[in-house]
Write a protein that holds these residues in place. Structure first.
Motif, PDB file in Angstrom:
ATOM      1  N   ILE A  23      16.039 -64.096  36.503  1.00 24.24           N
ATOM      2  CA  ILE A  23      17.200 -63.267  36.824  1.00 24.24           C
ATOM      3  C   ILE A  23      16.981 -62.585  38.170  1.00 24.24           C
ATOM      4  O   ILE A  23      17.882 -62.530  39.011  1.00 24.24           O
ATOM      5  N   GLY A  24      15.772 -62.079  38.396  1.00 22.39           N
ATOM      6  CA  GLY A  24      15.461 -61.461  39.677  1.00 22.39           C
ATOM      7  C   GLY A  24      15.500 -62.452  40.830  1.00 22.39           C
ATOM      8  O   GLY A  24      15.969 -62.131  41.924  1.00 22.39           O
ATOM      9  N   LYS A  25      15.041 -63.654  40.585  1.00 21.03           N
ATOM     10  CA  LYS A  25      14.978 -64.683  41.632  1.00 21.03           C
ATOM     11  C   LYS A  25      16.367 -65.169  42.038  1.00 21.03           C
ATOM     12  O   LYS A  25      16.648 -65.331  43.226  1.00 21.03           O
ATOM     13  N   PHE A  26      17.233 -65.413  41.056  1.00 22.53           N
ATOM     14  CA  PHE A  26      18.536 -66.003  41.346  1.00 22.53           C
ATOM     15  C   PHE A  26      19.654 -64.971  41.454  1.00 22.53           C
ATOM     16  O   PHE A  26      20.727 -65.271  41.962  1.00 22.53           O
ATOM     17  N   GLY A  27      19.401 -63.766  40.949  1.00 24.81           N
ATOM     18  CA  GLY A  27      20.287 -62.614  41.122  1.00 24.81           C
ATOM     19  C   GLY A  27      21.766 -62.884  41.011  1.00 24.81           C
ATOM     20  O   GLY A  27      22.257 -63.403  40.025  1.00 24.81           O
ATOM     21  N   SER A  28      22.490 -62.528  42.061  1.00 19.31           N
ATOM     22  CA  SER A  28      23.950 -62.538  42.037  1.00 19.31           C
ATOM     23  C   SER A  28      24.536 -63.949  41.988  1.00 19.31           C
ATOM     24  O   SER A  28      25.749 -64.096  41.805  1.00 19.31           O
ATOM     25  N   THR A  29      23.722 -64.971  42.139  1.00 20.68           N
ATOM     26  CA  THR A  29      24.242 -66.336  42.038  1.00 20.68           C
ATOM     27  C   THR A  29      24.430 -66.759  40.581  1.00 20.68           C
ATOM     28  O   THR A  29      25.027 -67.797  40.318  1.00 20.68           O
ATOM     29  N   LEU A  30      23.933 -65.951  39.652  1.00 27.52           N
ATOM     30  CA  LEU A  30      24.087 -66.248  38.225  1.00 27.52           C
ATOM     31  C   LEU A  30      25.390 -65.666  37.705  1.00 27.52           C
ATOM     32  O   LEU A  30      25.872 -64.648  38.216  1.00 27.52           O
ATOM     33  N   PRO A  31      25.969 -66.287  36.687  1.00 26.55           N
ATOM     34  CA  PRO A  31      27.170 -65.703  36.079  1.00 26.55           C
ATOM     35  C   PRO A  31      26.879 -64.290  35.573  1.00 26.55           C
ATOM     36  O   PRO A  31      25.776 -64.009  35.094  1.00 26.55           O
ATOM     37  N   GLU A  32      27.871 -63.399  35.689  1.00 27.79           N
ATOM     38  CA  GLU A  32      27.689 -62.006  35.286  1.00 27.79           C
ATOM     39  C   GLU A  32      27.223 -61.878  33.839  1.00 27.79           C
ATOM     40  O   GLU A  32      26.433 -61.006  33.501  1.00 27.79           O
ATOM     41  N   LYS A  33      27.699 -62.767  32.982  1.00 22.40           N
ATOM     42  CA  LYS A  33      27.313 -62.700  31.569  1.00 22.40           C
ATOM     43  C   LYS A  33      25.808 -62.890  31.371  1.00 22.40           C
ATOM     44  O   LYS A  33      25.287 -62.551  30.317  1.00 22.40           O
ATOM     45  N   THR A  34      25.122 -63.414  32.362  1.00 25.81           N
ATOM     46  CA  THR A  34      23.676 -63.628  32.240  1.00 25.81           C
ATOM     47  C   THR A  34      22.973 -62.307  32.014  1.00 25.81           C
ATOM     48  O   THR A  34      22.237 -62.136  31.041  1.00 25.81           O
TER      49      THR A  34
END
Length: 147
Positions: A23-34
């Motif tokens: 989550i820290g690595k991919f941050g804002s590129t992940l869907p918000e629900k993550t």
């Protein structure tokens, strides 16, 4: 049996740490629900620990946390669960109210198993979202932890 629960919470902590790293690595590129789902998982762990310890709940079930707070919340949950295992009987009956105000009773052993099971379920959802976003997830299967 307490040693088995200690191991299950070690597994949960280890698996959560791996996912927090993603989550820290991919941050804002992940869907918000993550991170909404991951925050929910941590909040539920916290709420159950608080119920067992007869303490005030600090987080609401669906409260969202910034990525940089996920690890410290997870570590606190882990430490609190270990304190419960050190100080309480697994067969003690806990009276509690749900977030909807409904009264129930369960023994600590069943609540602790629920925490681990609930975490595994939602971690799987988070990993699926990471994969759907095009990133390579980590394996958090219990057997890999045991190898």
């Amino acid at each position: 049996m307490k040693n088995h629960f200690i191991e299950l919470f070690e597994y949960t902590r280890s698996s959560n740490s791996k996912v927090i790293g993603l989550i820290g690595k991919f941050g804002s590129t992940l869907p918000e629900k993550t991170w909404i789902t991951f925050s929910h998982m941590l909040n539920a762990h916290h709420v159950w620990n608080a119920r067992i310890q007869n303490q005030q709940e600090k987080y609401k079930i669906w409260e969202e946390h910034p990525t940089e707070q996920l690890d410290s919340i997870d570590l606190k949950n882990y430490e609190d669960s270990l304190k419960i295992l050190e100080s309480k009987s697994l067969y003690s009956l806990i009276d509690y109210k749900t977030s909807k105000g409904l009264a129930f009773q369960n023994i600590i052993k069943d609540i602790l198993f629920h925490i681990v099971n609930h975490s595994t379920y939602h971690r799987g959802q988070v990993i699926a979202r990471i994969r759907e976003a095009g990133f390579e997830p980590v394996s958090t299967d219990y057997i890999f932890f045991k190898r």
